[in-house]
Design an enzyme around this catalytic site. Structure first.
Site, PDB file in Angstrom:
ATOM      1  N   GLU A   1      -5.874  -2.504   2.805  1.00 23.45           N
ATOM      2  CA  GLU A   1      -7.072  -2.574   3.286  1.00 23.45           C
ATOM      3  C   GLU A   1      -8.085  -2.154   2.420  1.00 23.45           C
ATOM      4  O   GLU A   1      -8.062  -0.856   1.969  1.00 23.45           O
ATOM      5  CB  GLU A   1      -6.969  -2.180   4.726  1.00 23.45           C
ATOM      6  CG  GLU A   1      -8.256  -2.330   5.638  1.00 23.45           C
ATOM      7  CD  GLU A   1      -8.317  -1.786   6.963  1.00 23.45           C
ATOM      8  OE1 GLU A   1      -9.331  -1.642   7.367  1.00 23.45           O
ATOM      9  OE2 GLU A   1      -6.995  -1.383   7.397  1.00 23.45           O
TER      10      GLU A   1
ATOM     11  N   ARG B   1       7.272   6.026   5.676  1.00 28.90           N
ATOM     12  CA  ARG B   1       6.115   6.117   4.720  1.00 28.90           C
ATOM     13  C   ARG B   1       6.579   7.386   3.976  1.00 28.90           C
ATOM     14  O   ARG B   1       6.991   8.338   4.472  1.00 28.90           O
ATOM     15  CB  ARG B   1       4.923   6.220   5.601  1.00 28.90           C
ATOM     16  CG  ARG B   1       4.787   7.161   6.681  1.00 28.90           C
ATOM     17  CD  ARG B   1       3.412   7.183   7.553  1.00 28.90           C
ATOM     18  NE  ARG B   1       2.259   7.202   6.651  1.00 28.90           N
ATOM     19  CZ  ARG B   1       1.228   6.054   6.760  1.00 28.90           C
ATOM     20  NH1 ARG B   1       1.788   4.815   7.377  1.00 28.90           N
ATOM     21  NH2 ARG B   1       0.310   6.153   6.197  1.00 28.90           N
TER      22      ARG B   1
ATOM     23  N   LYS C   1      -6.337   7.743   4.689  1.00 29.33           N
ATOM     24  CA  LYS C   1      -7.485   7.504   4.101  1.00 29.33           C
ATOM     25  C   LYS C   1      -8.834   8.015   4.475  1.00 29.33           C
ATOM     26  O   LYS C   1      -9.531   8.364   4.210  1.00 29.33           O
ATOM     27  CB  LYS C   1      -7.868   5.812   4.047  1.00 29.33           C
ATOM     28  CG  LYS C   1      -7.054   5.345   2.659  1.00 29.33           C
ATOM     29  CD  LYS C   1      -7.277   4.069   2.566  1.00 29.33           C
ATOM     30  CE  LYS C   1      -6.153   3.280   3.202  1.00 29.33           C
ATOM     31  NZ  LYS C   1      -6.235   1.847   2.962  1.00 29.33           N
TER      32      LYS C   1
HETATM   33  P1  ATP Z   1      -3.597   5.318   5.362  1.00 29.31           P
HETATM   34  O1  ATP Z   1      -2.768   5.638   6.677  1.00 29.31           O
HETATM   35  O2  ATP Z   1      -3.553   6.036   4.514  1.00 29.31           O
HETATM   36  O3  ATP Z   1      -5.266   4.636   5.564  1.00 29.31           O
HETATM   37  P2  ATP Z   1      -2.968   2.379   5.461  1.00 29.31           P
HETATM   38  O4  ATP Z   1      -1.568   2.230   6.018  1.00 29.31           O
HETATM   39  O5  ATP Z   1      -3.934   2.356   6.642  1.00 29.31           O
HETATM   40  O6  ATP Z   1      -2.920   3.767   4.751  1.00 29.31           O
HETATM   41  P3  ATP Z   1      -3.351   0.130   3.875  1.00 29.31           P
HETATM   42  O7  ATP Z   1      -4.321   0.019   2.885  1.00 29.31           O
HETATM   43  O8  ATP Z   1      -2.978  -0.538   5.245  1.00 29.31           O
HETATM   44  O9  ATP Z   1      -3.382   1.638   4.307  1.00 29.31           O
HETATM   45  O10 ATP Z   1      -1.843   0.011   3.157  1.00 29.31           O
HETATM   46  C1  ATP Z   1      -1.227  -0.788   2.159  1.00 29.31           C
HETATM   47  C2  ATP Z   1       0.075  -0.669   2.345  1.00 29.31           C
HETATM   48  O11 ATP Z   1       0.658   0.381   1.949  1.00 29.31           O
HETATM   49  C3  ATP Z   1       0.717  -1.025   3.477  1.00 29.31           C
HETATM   50  O12 ATP Z   1       1.807  -2.071   3.408  1.00 29.31           O
HETATM   51  C4  ATP Z   1       1.198   0.418   3.859  1.00 29.31           C
HETATM   52  O13 ATP Z   1       2.479   0.210   4.835  1.00 29.31           O
HETATM   53  C5  ATP Z   1       1.556   1.110   2.429  1.00 29.31           C
HETATM   54  N1  ATP Z   1       1.446   2.432   2.648  1.00 29.31           N
HETATM   55  C6  ATP Z   1       0.192   3.163   3.128  1.00 29.31           C
HETATM   56  N2  ATP Z   1       0.734   4.386   3.174  1.00 29.31           N
HETATM   57  C7  ATP Z   1       1.891   4.533   2.768  1.00 29.31           C
HETATM   58  C8  ATP Z   1       2.781   5.773   2.751  1.00 29.31           C
HETATM   59  N3  ATP Z   1       2.462   7.089   3.043  1.00 29.31           N
HETATM   60  N4  ATP Z   1       4.110   5.398   2.305  1.00 29.31           N
HETATM   61  C9  ATP Z   1       4.329   4.402   2.201  1.00 29.31           C
HETATM   62  N5  ATP Z   1       3.702   3.184   2.249  1.00 29.31           N
HETATM   63  C10 ATP Z   1       2.418   3.448   2.586  1.00 29.31           C
HETATM   64 MG    MG Z   2      -3.411   0.083   7.377  1.00 30.85          MG
END
Ligand code: ATP
Ligand code: MG
Length: 552
Positions: free
Chosen positions: A33, A257, A267
């Protein structure tokens, strides 16, 4: 530590799918995102998705999951692309979920036409209340009884902007008593009169995550859609929607994760650190962002090796930040050129070396890579050495300078300490020594023993530079799980700025991203943001040894 490993569970699934002829080739995607910079958790997901398609000869798309108009920005899109390239990966296609808005609208209309979706005018509070609880089934309201024709008309009117934000939603008609709360007539579309970074003001209805993600996967023919464990309950809805729409049967697989000690990884929290100026931007070298790690001097290869080593777990766990640093050191030890830099200088005067004389010596650039040859060192009567390489009253295990003690000056001579000077406040201002005859490195016939070796720089030739020493950004292992604001656990010693360090003139040739080992002081890199031609700034990437390791 070996990086050889056996298959992870996702690789097992892929191999079985390929063997069964389910897919000819695999297609994965990385779906960020664009609402922030990528962090090390994303790096894990990137290495996994791109690694799988590489291993099995498939492809990986970069898909911006930009269905939420409010938080997204093209600055983030650009940084994400840059970070993925830097990590060493290239995507088959650059795609945007927002490009599918029209298709998604048609898909939603198809669900309405099948009688499995309806427009609900209830408030979000009423919808939540009617949903029930995990132990109490929910109930449908009167809006679920609307006719297909009415629903189609209302949905078109929603799109046309006839209704205010929050006044209506589109819901799937599934099962109000399902034990899975997400199947209790989930919301698929909401009204939001907001400007979108790509579609502008074309839309005032936006699909929810669950009605965008799986459909986007399907549109792209994603065979293995890999996400993190919090999406396990969403899988049933993912499958239901694909089955109802009769579109490409993408499948979702979940892994744990990445969580890392002494780090926050959401984020939202990273944005707070940036906005409240606890750090110098998303790329502050203490940030767990990819851009921060790059600026800090972490090699992309170290991050890839780390991601591979931690593997793919099915259960939440916490990885020690020290493991990432281990891979950073392992890589830098092989690649970094050795240099001498004095961080906390005190003058050493070699009293039996003639005034005005100097000579050039040679020292290896990198003992791990003999092919990189030698560099020139200037040697003279006055040298800078580290203040803490001298002890007035040495302990028993002291192998450095002390009155009467011998020490080797790296790549130069053995000296014997003959005295020292202090100022009125008791601060050391100079150390005196005599050079031992015939003790030149590589040609030593002196027969004199020196237990320690110290680094040094010729006073006459030294160049001044700024050096920044970093430590962990947080002083507790899991700042997010502690009571109170996570920012109260910021390590006040996480940045130490040394304005006047002395560096070898050779370092004036340092290039962006080039790794150095400042002998005995750690691994360093030129700071990409603060350095100017007449003002070099070096970041410490890592110390030589793990200072946080628990005693065995
Ligand atoms: P955050 O929780 O840090 O805001 P998010 O999951 O909302 O992260 P996205 O931009 O939606 O951020 O994530 C893009 C991809 O990265 C998704 O497939 C998500 O599952 C993966 N991802 C995000 N954080 C992690 C993590 N800590 N470990 C492994 N994969 C991750
Ligand atoms: Mg997300």
């Amino acid at each position: 530590m070996s990086t050889e490993r056996s298959n992870n569970f996702i690789e097992d699934i892929i191999e079985a799918d390929l063997a069964a002829g389910k897919h000819k080739t695999i297609v994965t995607r990385f779906p960020p995102e664009p609402n922030g910079y990528l962090h090390i958790g994303h790096a894990k997901s990137i290495c996994l998705n791109f690694g799988l398609s590489k291993k099995y000869g498939g492809k990986t798309n970069l898909r911006f999951d930009d269905t939420n108009p409010v938080t997204e920005d093209t600055e983030y899109v650009d940084s994400i692309k840059n970070d993925i390239h830097w990590l060493g990966f290239d995507w088959a296609q650059e795609l945007y979920a927002s490009d599918y808005f029209e298709t998604l609208y048609q898909y939603a209309s198809r669900l309405i036409s099948k009688g499995v979706a309806y427009i609900d005018d209830s408030t979000s509070d009423a919808i939540a209340e009617e949903k029930g609880t995990p132990t109490r089934p929910g109930r449908r309201n009167k809006y679920a009884e609307r006719s297909i024709a009415e629903n189609l008309q209302l949905f078109a009117d929603m799109r046309d902007g006839k209704y205010a934000d929050g006044s209506k939603v589109l819901r799937a008609k599934i099962d109000m008593s399902s034990p899975n709360m997400l199947l209790r007539d989930p919301v698929l579309y909401r009204i939001k009169h907001a400007h979108h970074h790509r579609t502008g003001d074309n839309w005032c209805i936006y699909p929810m995550y669950d009605f965008a993600h799986g459909q986007s996967d399907s549109i792209e023919g994603i065979t293995h859609s890999i996400c993190t464990l919090e999406f396990v309950p969403h899988r049933a809805l993912y499958d239901w929607l694909i089955a109802q729409l009769e579109i490409f049967p993408s499948k979702q697989y979940e892994f744990a994760r990445l969580n890392m000690t002494y780090t926050v990884m959401s984020k939202r929290k990273l944005l707070q650190l940036v906005n409240e100026k606890h750090v110098d931007g998303w790329d502050d070298p203490r940030m767990p962002t990819i851009s921060g790690m790059r600026r800090r001097g972490y090699p992309a290869k170290a991050i890839r090796d780390f991601a591979d080593r931690i593997g793919v777990a099915k259960r939440e766990n916490m990885i020690d930040l020290g493991l990432l640093e281990f891979f950073v050191r392992e890589d830098l030890n092989k690649t970094a050129s050795r240099r001498m830099v004095v961080l906390d200088p005190v003058k050493l005067i070699i009293t039996n070396y003639p005034k005005g004389d100097h000579e050039t010596l040679f020292s290896e650039n990198n003992p791990e890579m003999p092919e990189t040859g030698d560099r020139l060192l200037h040697f003279g009567r006055e040298l800078w050495i580290e203040r803490d390489d001298f002890a007035e009253e040495p302990s028993k295990k002291w192998f450095r300078l002390a009155p009467g003690a011998n020490v080797r000056l790296k790549s130069a001579y053995i000296i014997t300490c003959t005295g020292f000077d202090k100022d009125a406040d008791g601060n050391l201002v100079a150390v005196y020594a005599e050079l031992v005859a015939n003790s030149k490195s590589g040609h030593d016939t002196s027969g004199v023993k020196a237990k320690g070796t110290i680094h040094w720089i010729s006073v006459e030739h030294a160049v001044t530079a700024e050096v920044r020493l970093y430590d962990r950004l947080f002083r507790v292992e899991d700042p997010s799980s502690e009571e109170g604001d996570f920012k109260s656990f910021i390590n006040p010693e996480s940045l130490k700025v040394i304005k006047h360090a002395y560096i070898e003139p050779e370092l004036l040739k340092a290039m962006q991203g080039e790794a150095f080992q400042f002998i005995r002081n750690g691994y360093f890199v030129l700071d990409s943001k603060l350095s100017a031609d007449n003002h070099l700034v070096f970041n410490r990437t890592a110390t030589l040894k793990d200072g946080w390791a628990k005693p065995a």
